[in-house]
Design an enzyme around this catalytic site. Structure first.
Site, mmCIF file in Angstrom:
data_model
loop_
_atom_site.group_PDB
_atom_site.id
_atom_site.type_symbol
_atom_site.label_atom_id
_atom_site.label_comp_id
_atom_site.label_asym_id
_atom_site.label_seq_id
_atom_site.Cartn_x
_atom_site.Cartn_y
_atom_site.Cartn_z
ATOM 1 N N PRO A 1 0.827 -1.207 0.000
ATOM 2 C CA PRO A 1 0.000 0.000 0.000
ATOM 3 C C PRO A 1 0.865 1.263 0.000
ATOM 4 O O PRO A 1 1.886 1.322 0.675
ATOM 5 C CB PRO A 1 -0.800 -0.124 1.299
ATOM 6 C CG PRO A 1 -0.792 -1.574 1.631
ATOM 7 C CD PRO A 1 0.530 -2.087 1.139
ATOM 8 N N GLU A 2 0.433 2.254 -0.765
ATOM 9 C CA GLU A 2 1.164 3.521 -0.786
ATOM 10 C C GLU A 2 0.576 4.453 0.276
ATOM 11 O O GLU A 2 -0.416 4.145 0.942
ATOM 12 C CB GLU A 2 1.117 4.113 -2.182
ATOM 13 C CG GLU A 2 1.682 3.124 -3.210
ATOM 14 C CD GLU A 2 2.149 3.738 -4.516
ATOM 15 O OE1 GLU A 2 2.492 4.935 -4.540
ATOM 16 O OE2 GLU A 2 2.201 2.994 -5.513
ATOM 17 N N LYS B 1 4.165 5.431 5.046
ATOM 18 C CA LYS B 1 3.506 4.128 5.052
ATOM 19 C C LYS B 1 3.353 3.570 6.460
ATOM 20 O O LYS B 1 3.137 2.361 6.629
ATOM 21 C CB LYS B 1 4.297 3.153 4.171
ATOM 22 C CG LYS B 1 4.375 3.596 2.711
ATOM 23 C CD LYS B 1 5.131 2.593 1.854
ATOM 24 C CE LYS B 1 5.213 3.057 0.402
ATOM 25 N NZ LYS B 1 5.893 2.078 -0.461
ATOM 26 N N ARG C 1 13.933 9.423 10.375
ATOM 27 C CA ARG C 1 14.503 8.568 9.330
ATOM 28 C C ARG C 1 13.772 8.706 8.003
ATOM 29 O O ARG C 1 14.272 8.276 6.962
ATOM 30 C CB ARG C 1 14.459 7.091 9.752
ATOM 31 C CG ARG C 1 15.303 6.739 10.944
ATOM 32 C CD ARG C 1 15.489 5.230 11.050
ATOM 33 N NE ARG C 1 14.240 4.506 11.181
ATOM 34 C CZ ARG C 1 13.650 4.207 12.332
ATOM 35 N NH1 ARG C 1 14.200 4.609 13.470
ATOM 36 N NH2 ARG C 1 12.526 3.520 12.355
ATOM 37 N N ARG D 1 12.325 -3.446 -8.344
ATOM 38 C CA ARG D 1 10.917 -3.109 -8.594
ATOM 39 C C ARG D 1 10.708 -2.848 -10.072
ATOM 40 O O ARG D 1 11.603 -2.340 -10.757
ATOM 41 C CB ARG D 1 10.519 -1.848 -7.796
ATOM 42 C CG ARG D 1 10.661 -1.985 -6.292
ATOM 43 C CD ARG D 1 9.698 -3.018 -5.713
ATOM 44 N NE ARG D 1 8.308 -2.691 -5.959
ATOM 45 C CZ ARG D 1 7.583 -1.874 -5.173
ATOM 46 N NH1 ARG D 1 8.144 -1.313 -4.104
ATOM 47 N NH2 ARG D 1 6.313 -1.632 -5.432
#
Length: 265
Positions: A2-3, A52, A121, A254
């Site tokens: 999921p984005e 996310k 981060r 990807r």
């Protein structure tokens, strides 16, 4: 995976359905028993997201941090809930609604210090008003890495994934192979503004919509003659703008999609 818009949409849903209520939390699967006991019987003050990552903040100071990863999913139900089915990591039960979390990469208790470390981060989140796009531009512009790879790094931009990566680069006619240091400030400003609006639409509509109206067939699914994206998963099909065949390649593990003519530079 999921984005970011999915997590922000979930945060809004959970705030609406559980916010301000005493929540009963359990772990039918048994892998979150201690964490569930820590927050069960407490009030969920706020649900929010950063990139996310989903955060449930309780009135005792504990924060449930969830990262869905590839397989994580929440299943919503009305109360009374049915018996748990499958590997339910966390069950939340409120006054009218409940939800079961299955298959997350992370489901754990954080405190404020750990949340601060997590956010430190991460790159700026396009869906958070306080995010500074200059932080992302600085990381991109000083890098010798391809822009297509940089956009997938969560410490560059938090929340963007493969679909938004491919579509954003196409919409701005930027080659995914262009070195980050050759992306200029004006281009980045336009891309960031566009990304913010695209992801806001994703939150509102519950799905990624990147086509301008004149290019959208409105048929509700991808495929030949039924495009719902410019380049994502349209490899082998003609570009909606120039007719050139959309290509695909592997970039850092990807699938990458792009038009070699529209995105030549």
């Amino acid at each position: 995976m999921p984005e970011g818009h999915t997590l922000h949409r979930l945060a809004r849903l959970h705030q609406k359905r559980f916010g301000g209520q005493v929540i009963e939390v359990s772990s039918p699967q048994g892998r979150f028993v201690d964490g569930a006991e820590w927050v069960s019987g407490h009030v969920l003050k706020r649900a929010d997201a950063w990139g996310k990552h989903l955060l449930h903040r309780y009135d005792n100071g504990a924060i449930v941090h969830v990262h869905l990863g590839l397989y994580g999913k929440f299943g919503e139900q009305s109360v009374p809930m049915k018996e748990p089915v499958g590997q339910v990591r966390m069950r939340m039960v409120g006054e009218e609604y409940g939800t079961d979390l299955r298959g997350p990469t992370r489901c754990e208790i954080f405190d404020d210090t750990q949340v601060d470390a997590l956010v430190a981060r991460l790159g700026p989140d396009p869906l958070r008003k306080e995010s500074d796009p200059e932080k992302a531009f600085h990381r991109i512009h000083k890098s010798a890495m391809a822009v297509g790879a940089l956009l997938m790094e969560q410490d560059v931009i938090a929340g963007i994934g493969n679909v938004y990566r491919a579509e954003l680069l196409f919409r701005h006619r930027v080659s995914p192979f262009r070195t980050g240091k050759y992306l200029d400030h004006e281009e980045w400003d336009e891309m960031w503004t566009d990304l913010v609006e695209l992801m806001k639409v994703g939150v509102r509509r519950g799905r990624i919509i990147t086509l301008d109206k004149e290019h959208d067939s409105g048929t509700g699914s991808r495929g030949p003659g039924r495009p719902r994206s410019y380049v994502y998963k349209r490899n082998g099909q003609p570009c909606l703008i120039c007719g050139t065949t959309i290509l695909t390649a592997d970039m850092k593990g990807r699938n990458l999609f792009w038009c070699p003519r529209c995105q030549a530079t």
